[in-house]
Design a protein around this motif. Structure first.
Motif, PDB file in Angstrom:
ATOM      1  N   ASP A  12       0.826  -1.209   0.000  1.00 47.72           N
ATOM      2  CA  ASP A  12       0.000   0.000   0.000  1.00 47.72           C
ATOM      3  C   ASP A  12       0.861   1.259   0.000  1.00 47.72           C
ATOM      4  O   ASP A  12       0.597   2.197  -0.753  1.00 47.72           O
ATOM      5  CB  ASP A  12      -0.931   0.030   1.216  1.00 47.72           C
ATOM      6  CG  ASP A  12      -2.082  -0.965   1.112  1.00 47.72           C
ATOM      7  OD1 ASP A  12      -2.369  -1.431  -0.013  1.00 47.72           O
ATOM      8  OD2 ASP A  12      -2.676  -1.271   2.147  1.00 47.72           O
ATOM      9  N   ASP A  31      -6.719   3.873 -11.850  1.00 50.18           N
ATOM     10  CA  ASP A  31      -7.744   3.054 -11.217  1.00 50.18           C
ATOM     11  C   ASP A  31      -7.231   2.689  -9.833  1.00 50.18           C
ATOM     12  O   ASP A  31      -6.366   1.825  -9.698  1.00 50.18           O
ATOM     13  CB  ASP A  31      -7.996   1.805 -12.060  1.00 50.18           C
ATOM     14  CG  ASP A  31      -9.010   0.869 -11.430  1.00 50.18           C
ATOM     15  OD1 ASP A  31      -9.725   1.292 -10.497  1.00 50.18           O
ATOM     16  OD2 ASP A  31      -9.088  -0.286 -11.862  1.00 50.18           O
ATOM     17  N   SER A  32      -7.740   3.386  -8.835  1.00 47.40           N
ATOM     18  CA  SER A  32      -7.199   3.205  -7.493  1.00 47.40           C
ATOM     19  C   SER A  32      -8.211   3.647  -6.448  1.00 47.40           C
ATOM     20  O   SER A  32      -8.845   4.683  -6.582  1.00 47.40           O
ATOM     21  CB  SER A  32      -5.930   4.044  -7.344  1.00 47.40           C
ATOM     22  OG  SER A  32      -5.514   4.094  -6.008  1.00 47.40           O
ATOM     23  N   ARG A  33      -8.315   2.874  -5.393  1.00 49.76           N
ATOM     24  CA  ARG A  33      -9.198   3.261  -4.305  1.00 49.76           C
ATOM     25  C   ARG A  33      -8.677   4.496  -3.565  1.00 49.76           C
ATOM     26  O   ARG A  33      -9.434   5.208  -2.952  1.00 49.76           O
ATOM     27  CB  ARG A  33      -9.381   2.091  -3.337  1.00 49.76           C
ATOM     28  CG  ARG A  33     -10.258   1.002  -3.929  1.00 49.76           C
ATOM     29  CD  ARG A  33     -10.359  -0.197  -2.983  1.00 49.76           C
ATOM     30  NE  ARG A  33     -11.226  -1.199  -3.530  1.00 49.76           N
ATOM     31  CZ  ARG A  33     -10.876  -2.106  -4.441  1.00 49.76           C
ATOM     32  NH1 ARG A  33      -9.657  -2.116  -4.918  1.00 49.76           N
ATOM     33  NH2 ARG A  33     -11.739  -2.986  -4.886  1.00 49.76           N
ATOM     34  N   PHE A  46     -15.935   8.279  -8.759  1.00 49.56           N
ATOM     35  CA  PHE A  46     -16.262   7.134  -7.912  1.00 49.56           C
ATOM     36  C   PHE A  46     -17.321   6.318  -8.637  1.00 49.56           C
ATOM     37  O   PHE A  46     -18.425   6.803  -8.894  1.00 49.56           O
ATOM     38  CB  PHE A  46     -16.807   7.608  -6.558  1.00 49.56           C
ATOM     39  CG  PHE A  46     -17.044   6.492  -5.579  1.00 49.56           C
ATOM     40  CD1 PHE A  46     -16.036   6.099  -4.705  1.00 49.56           C
ATOM     41  CD2 PHE A  46     -18.260   5.840  -5.524  1.00 49.56           C
ATOM     42  CE1 PHE A  46     -16.252   5.078  -3.793  1.00 49.56           C
ATOM     43  CE2 PHE A  46     -18.483   4.812  -4.629  1.00 49.56           C
ATOM     44  CZ  PHE A  46     -17.476   4.426  -3.756  1.00 49.56           C
ATOM     45  N   SER A  48     -19.708   3.152  -8.363  1.00 46.58           N
ATOM     46  CA  SER A  48     -20.264   2.199  -7.409  1.00 46.58           C
ATOM     47  C   SER A  48     -21.150   1.205  -8.151  1.00 46.58           C
ATOM     48  O   SER A  48     -21.555   1.436  -9.289  1.00 46.58           O
ATOM     49  CB  SER A  48     -21.083   2.925  -6.327  1.00 46.58           C
ATOM     50  OG  SER A  48     -22.247   3.502  -6.896  1.00 46.58           O
ATOM     51  N   ASN A  82     -13.957  -5.966   0.526  1.00 49.90           N
ATOM     52  CA  ASN A  82     -14.314  -4.552   0.677  1.00 49.90           C
ATOM     53  C   ASN A  82     -14.235  -4.108   2.133  1.00 49.90           C
ATOM     54  O   ASN A  82     -13.696  -3.037   2.429  1.00 49.90           O
ATOM     55  CB  ASN A  82     -15.718  -4.284   0.129  1.00 49.90           C
ATOM     56  CG  ASN A  82     -15.783  -4.363  -1.374  1.00 49.90           C
ATOM     57  OD1 ASN A  82     -14.768  -4.368  -2.062  1.00 49.90           O
ATOM     58  ND2 ASN A  82     -16.992  -4.431  -1.898  1.00 49.90           N
ATOM     59  N   MET A  85     -10.517  -3.936   3.211  1.00 50.62           N
ATOM     60  CA  MET A  85      -9.824  -2.779   2.647  1.00 50.62           C
ATOM     61  C   MET A  85     -10.257  -1.490   3.323  1.00 50.62           C
ATOM     62  O   MET A  85      -9.429  -0.611   3.585  1.00 50.62           O
ATOM     63  CB  MET A  85     -10.065  -2.684   1.144  1.00 50.62           C
ATOM     64  CG  MET A  85      -9.359  -3.757   0.367  1.00 50.62           C
ATOM     65  SD  MET A  85      -9.695  -3.595  -1.385  1.00 50.62           S
ATOM     66  CE  MET A  85      -8.133  -2.949  -1.905  1.00 50.62           C
ATOM     67  N   LEU A  86     -11.526  -1.372   3.612  1.00 53.09           N
ATOM     68  CA  LEU A  86     -12.031  -0.186   4.300  1.00 53.09           C
ATOM     69  C   LEU A  86     -11.328  -0.027   5.642  1.00 53.09           C
ATOM     70  O   LEU A  86     -10.852   1.070   5.974  1.00 53.09           O
ATOM     71  CB  LEU A  86     -13.547  -0.298   4.481  1.00 53.09           C
ATOM     72  CG  LEU A  86     -14.288   0.937   4.926  1.00 53.09           C
ATOM     73  CD1 LEU A  86     -14.145   2.065   3.913  1.00 53.09           C
ATOM     74  CD2 LEU A  86     -15.756   0.613   5.133  1.00 53.09           C
ATOM     75  N   TYR A  97     -12.149   5.404   1.755  1.00 51.26           N
ATOM     76  CA  TYR A  97     -12.148   5.510   0.296  1.00 51.26           C
ATOM     77  C   TYR A  97     -13.559   5.422  -0.299  1.00 51.26           C
ATOM     78  O   TYR A  97     -13.741   5.702  -1.480  1.00 51.26           O
ATOM     79  CB  TYR A  97     -11.225   4.461  -0.336  1.00 51.26           C
ATOM     80  CG  TYR A  97     -11.744   3.039  -0.319  1.00 51.26           C
ATOM     81  CD1 TYR A  97     -12.535   2.563  -1.340  1.00 51.26           C
ATOM     82  CD2 TYR A  97     -11.418   2.177   0.724  1.00 51.26           C
ATOM     83  CE1 TYR A  97     -13.003   1.255  -1.335  1.00 51.26           C
ATOM     84  CE2 TYR A  97     -11.877   0.877   0.738  1.00 51.26           C
ATOM     85  CZ  TYR A  97     -12.667   0.421  -0.287  1.00 51.26           C
ATOM     86  OH  TYR A  97     -13.128  -0.866  -0.274  1.00 51.26           O
ATOM     87  N   GLN A  98     -14.551   5.078   0.507  1.00 51.28           N
ATOM     88  CA  GLN A  98     -15.921   5.010   0.015  1.00 51.28           C
ATOM     89  C   GLN A  98     -16.718   6.286   0.292  1.00 51.28           C
ATOM     90  O   GLN A  98     -17.886   6.369  -0.050  1.00 51.28           O
ATOM     91  CB  GLN A  98     -16.644   3.807   0.624  1.00 51.28           C
ATOM     92  CG  GLN A  98     -16.050   2.494   0.175  1.00 51.28           C
ATOM     93  CD  GLN A  98     -16.750   1.301   0.802  1.00 51.28           C
ATOM     94  OE1 GLN A  98     -17.462   1.416   1.788  1.00 51.28           O
ATOM     95  NE2 GLN A  98     -16.533   0.140   0.216  1.00 51.28           N
ATOM     96  N   THR A 100     -18.004   9.380  -0.740  1.00 52.89           N
ATOM     97  CA  THR A 100     -18.175   9.961  -2.071  1.00 52.89           C
ATOM     98  C   THR A 100     -17.993  11.481  -2.100  1.00 52.89           C
ATOM     99  O   THR A 100     -17.875  12.049  -3.182  1.00 52.89           O
ATOM    100  CB  THR A 100     -19.549   9.588  -2.656  1.00 52.89           C
ATOM    101  OG1 THR A 100     -20.572  10.048  -1.781  1.00 52.89           O
ATOM    102  CG2 THR A 100     -19.656   8.083  -2.863  1.00 52.89           C
TER     103      THR A 100
END
Length: 133
Positions: A12, A31-33, A46, A48, A82, A85-86, A97-98, A100
């Motif tokens: 990371d 393309d990356s979170r 973003f 979804s 998911n 990673m969060l 990263y989620q 928005t």
């Protein structure tokens, strides 16, 4: 390298450094979170999708790297990835990263084709270019 838990933090951080080193004068798609965080002055999108639709799409792709017997298996694996990673990015960077609100454009791709999504992106990007010219 990044898939093993003991390598995730190292991976990371190296990927974050790479993303931060990219020039905004280049014509690239990242393309990356964490792209929104590493390149804050970029045009951030973003995408979804409903997690059940994501599982269906992944299952139907029948990728060689996947060995899923059912869509339910894909759903469980995707949700787990998911969630992991969060938590990992929250711990490592204190970033969701989620969230928005960090993005210039948010598109729910659940009921859209690839072509429809691309059209929305291109139109929004063109409008942004006109207003920033």
């Amino acid at each position: 390298m990044g898939l093993l838990p003991e390598n995730q933090k190292s991976f990371d951080i190296k990927y974050e450094d790479y993303q931060k080193s990219l020039s905004l004068n280049q014509n690239i798609v990242l393309d990356s979170r964490l792209g929104f965080w590493c390149q804050p002055n970029s045009f951030k999108i973003f995408l979804s999708v409903d997690i059940h639709e994501a599982a269906r799409r992944i299952f139907l792709q029948k990728r060689e790297t996947d060995n899923y017997a059912t869509e339910e298996e894909v759903y469980i694996a995707t949700k787990g990835r998911n969630d992991e990673m969060l938590q990992r990015f929250k711990k490592l960077y204190n970033v969701n990263y989620q969230d928005t609100t960090n993005f210039d454009l948010v598109i729910d791709t659940t009921g859209k084709t690839t072509e429809e999504t691309i059209s929305i992106i291109m139109n929004a990007f063109t409008q942004r270019q006109k207003t920033h010219a």
